[in-house]
Design a protein around this motif. Sequence first.
Motif, PDB file in Angstrom:
ATOM      1  N   MET A 246       9.835 -20.150 -27.386  1.00 29.94           N
ATOM      2  CA  MET A 246      10.148 -19.362 -28.554  1.00 29.94           C
ATOM      3  C   MET A 246       8.933 -19.119 -29.406  1.00 29.94           C
ATOM      4  O   MET A 246       8.697 -18.044 -29.889  1.00 29.94           O
TER       5      MET A 246
ATOM      6  N   HIS B 277       6.086 -18.958 -28.672  1.00 29.59           N
ATOM      7  CA  HIS B 277       5.276 -17.951 -28.035  1.00 29.59           C
ATOM      8  C   HIS B 277       5.950 -16.621 -28.248  1.00 29.59           C
ATOM      9  O   HIS B 277       7.020 -16.378 -27.782  1.00 29.59           O
ATOM     10  N   MET B 278       5.320 -15.830 -29.013  1.00 32.87           N
ATOM     11  CA  MET B 278       5.974 -14.614 -29.431  1.00 32.87           C
ATOM     12  C   MET B 278       6.430 -13.778 -28.265  1.00 32.87           C
ATOM     13  O   MET B 278       7.449 -13.141 -28.282  1.00 32.87           O
TER      14      MET B 278
ATOM     15  N   MET C  73      13.078  -9.669 -33.182  1.00 31.97           N
ATOM     16  CA  MET C  73      11.876  -9.295 -33.905  1.00 31.97           C
ATOM     17  C   MET C  73      12.264  -8.573 -35.169  1.00 31.97           C
ATOM     18  O   MET C  73      11.796  -8.839 -36.242  1.00 31.97           O
TER      19      MET C  73
ATOM     20  N   MET D  92      13.545  -9.753 -38.880  1.00 30.48           N
ATOM     21  CA  MET D  92      12.691 -10.527 -39.761  1.00 30.48           C
ATOM     22  C   MET D  92      12.469  -9.795 -41.049  1.00 30.48           C
ATOM     23  O   MET D  92      12.292 -10.389 -42.092  1.00 30.48           O
TER      24      MET D  92
ATOM     25  N   LEU E 211      15.107 -10.735 -43.381  1.00 30.11           N
ATOM     26  CA  LEU E 211      15.255 -12.116 -43.825  1.00 30.11           C
ATOM     27  C   LEU E 211      14.520 -12.369 -45.107  1.00 30.11           C
ATOM     28  O   LEU E 211      13.635 -11.641 -45.496  1.00 30.11           O
TER      29      LEU E 211
ATOM     30  N   MET F  50       4.227  -8.922 -35.042  1.00 36.38           N
ATOM     31  CA  MET F  50       5.018  -9.933 -34.345  1.00 36.38           C
ATOM     32  C   MET F  50       4.224 -11.071 -33.752  1.00 36.38           C
ATOM     33  O   MET F  50       4.586 -12.204 -33.906  1.00 36.38           O
TER      34      MET F  50
ATOM     35  N   PHE G  17       5.411 -15.018 -35.420  1.00 31.49           N
ATOM     36  CA  PHE G  17       6.429 -15.991 -35.086  1.00 31.49           C
ATOM     37  C   PHE G  17       6.033 -17.382 -35.493  1.00 31.49           C
ATOM     38  O   PHE G  17       6.852 -18.233 -35.736  1.00 31.49           O
TER      39      PHE G  17
ATOM     40  N   TYR H 281       7.487 -19.151 -38.414  1.00 32.68           N
ATOM     41  CA  TYR H 281       8.888 -19.479 -38.264  1.00 32.68           C
ATOM     42  C   TYR H 281       9.098 -20.750 -37.513  1.00 32.68           C
ATOM     43  O   TYR H 281      10.156 -21.313 -37.495  1.00 32.68           O
TER      44      TYR H 281
ATOM     45  N   PRO I  57      10.026 -23.363 -40.403  1.00 29.00           N
ATOM     46  CA  PRO I  57      11.374 -23.420 -40.971  1.00 29.00           C
ATOM     47  C   PRO I  57      12.422 -23.786 -39.936  1.00 29.00           C
ATOM     48  O   PRO I  57      13.432 -24.360 -40.248  1.00 29.00           O
ATOM     49  N   LEU I  58      12.130 -23.471 -38.719  1.00 27.32           N
ATOM     50  CA  LEU I  58      13.130 -23.790 -37.700  1.00 27.32           C
ATOM     51  C   LEU I  58      13.089 -25.246 -37.325  1.00 27.32           C
ATOM     52  O   LEU I  58      13.863 -25.712 -36.525  1.00 27.32           O
TER      53      LEU I  58
END
Lengths: 364, 333
Positions: free
Chosen positions: A315, A317-318, A328, A331, A334, A343, A347, A350, A353-354
């Motif tokens: 993930m 890895h864009m 994509m 975002m 968000l 992009m 990523f 993110y 936050p994930l």
Amino acid sequence: MGRKKKKPSKPWCWYCNRDFDDEKILLQHQKAKHFKCHICHKKLYTGPGLSIHCMQVHKETLDRVPNSLPNRGNIEIEIYGMEGIPESDIRDHEAQKQAGRITTAAGADSSDEEGGSSAKRVKTAQPAGQESTGPSIPSLGSMPITPMLASPFMGMGPMNPYLGHLSIPMMGSVPQMPLPGGAASSPQTPSKPLFASSSSPSSSNSASKPAFAAYSSGGAAATIVGESTVPKKSGVIATQAGSSKIMHPEEDLSLEELRARLPRYQRNSVPTSMPQMSVASPQNTTVGPVSTVSSGQMGLPMSHLPAGMMIPMPMAHMALPPHMQMGMGPMGLLRAPHMHPGMPGGFAPYGAPLGFPMMPPRFR
Amino acid sequence: MFGSTGFGGSSFMGSNVVTAPTNHNPMKDFEVVSPPDESISCLEFSPASIPQNFLIAGSWDNHDGSKVFMAGCDKMAKCWDLNSNQSIQVAAHDAPIKTCHWIKSHNYSCLMTGSWDKTLKFWDLRQQSPILTINLPERCYCADVEYPVAVVSTASRHLLVYQLENTPSEAKRIESPLKYQHRCVSIFKDKKGMPTGFALGSIEGRVAIQYITPSNPKDNFTFKCHRSNGTNQQYQDIYAVNDIKFHPVHGTLATAGSDGRFSFWDKDSRTKLKTSEQMEQSITACCFNRDGQIFAYAVSYDWSKGHEFNNPQKKNYIFLHSCYEEMKPRQKS
């Protein structure tokens, strides 16, 4: 087909070996596909007729029948529907059909679908192989059966994609053929071991489904267990046929499966079974030494990660690993206004936050 | 952000849309800025509930557009909640997951995942285990869902149709109309909006239009596409059909080919509407936005020539093409 009734076989086209429901349709097919002038599209009635037309009207010589198999392109043979087909070719065709029925019966433990389609596949493979079975079968008359059966299979099975498919119908067909020398009863035994051996070169487990050994997932079935999901031995697709070439690798795997062989996609595993990682890596189909090295590298840090950490590698890895469907667009929607719309780099933030740490680049 | 309609309205990016005609954009379409580095496997526009058009390489939760499902070769499917920006795992298989579709029925909603482990699993997002597992005869290669029908195709050219009312169950198996490996499938609907058939694409440059219950067997047909040098020439290069999608309004279809072209077709009049220019690489995925104004297609390497031809330096593109007029059906004369 228990009785000896000779029911008329379905009409088939001598030029391209396709089957038809009735002769009328066969004729229409021949006129449209084989007897049609490629310059002015006029439909003629026979091959020689077409050749004469091209010469007289367009001053062009035609040396082969359009859309025909390599060994059936002779423009001088006069075929009209089912008339004019040479005896030997008729016999060949009957033999091929018998072979098709045998393989369907052999594969009878599988579903109807597979049986039906395997018979179909056998038939599609036939045209390509006919050039070799044609001349070879008549010459078998005087030869003893067993060695004859063995050699064509051994020679061709593993190598030639067409004949690999054909090897099975061939073995099936020979016992059926009314070969001279009282061969009628003896072929039954040689055919059995040959079926068993047919599975070895082309797949690892197809003993139960010899009809599919040379095709697609015959080898795949055994290997889709546990960690190794992409079959190592797979059948081949007949990508080259006559004058056309299918732009696809010859292995009968989907493009995504071929792509999934890349080392970076091999580093996935079911999170609950970490030990599988180190087992899986050596199974990379890429160069041996490389894979063991990389497995060494991967194995150590991996073992420290909780299972959840396995996730972000693809993930973070864009780019999208095969069938990795990543979002994509949204975002922008968000609440992350700092998110750079670009992009590739985007990523990464993110990842935080994930809840997943960024993986070192080498794990891309 | 862009407006909600019209050509320019479907990018989430800033305003740096490249419109200058260069070699890589022979159709002179809008180019999405900063596409992914790697080959793009799937594209989807946002559903109607979101006023703006957003394009993702993924799969939307059909109805409220608040979640995106992602499935990949890490054998997991994840649900990314866009509001909270949290992603959670919602599915697991024993092998890479090839397809994921959201199913919304009147008495249940779930995620359907198809995997190379030869199973089709249905997941209620609140539970760890699938609510239903269906075994497939082979690895799942492609699938499509249009409630109440799902079509799944696997390796060895199996074709299975499922009905999704109450509990998903197999409705029928269809013998493949194609002779080569299946690659993509897309369901189409009849005039009343009920799914009635599907288009199936193979690696051999051919698409089959198949009705689930044809009134006349001749309704089903196949056509050749994505081949070079025309069909009359002796030598032909045959390319795989990577993606098929139906226009949401006109019912015509688009095919994306490994040859780097896309084509529009009218299956009812059995005609070709248009073929595009050739892109630099194959077109790996395509989709329409909800009102059928925009056709998006992704240009990237699809691996059809093996590892050797994978060039990571080559840039990938996603283009947006205005398609409403071009995709109007041809009147049957």
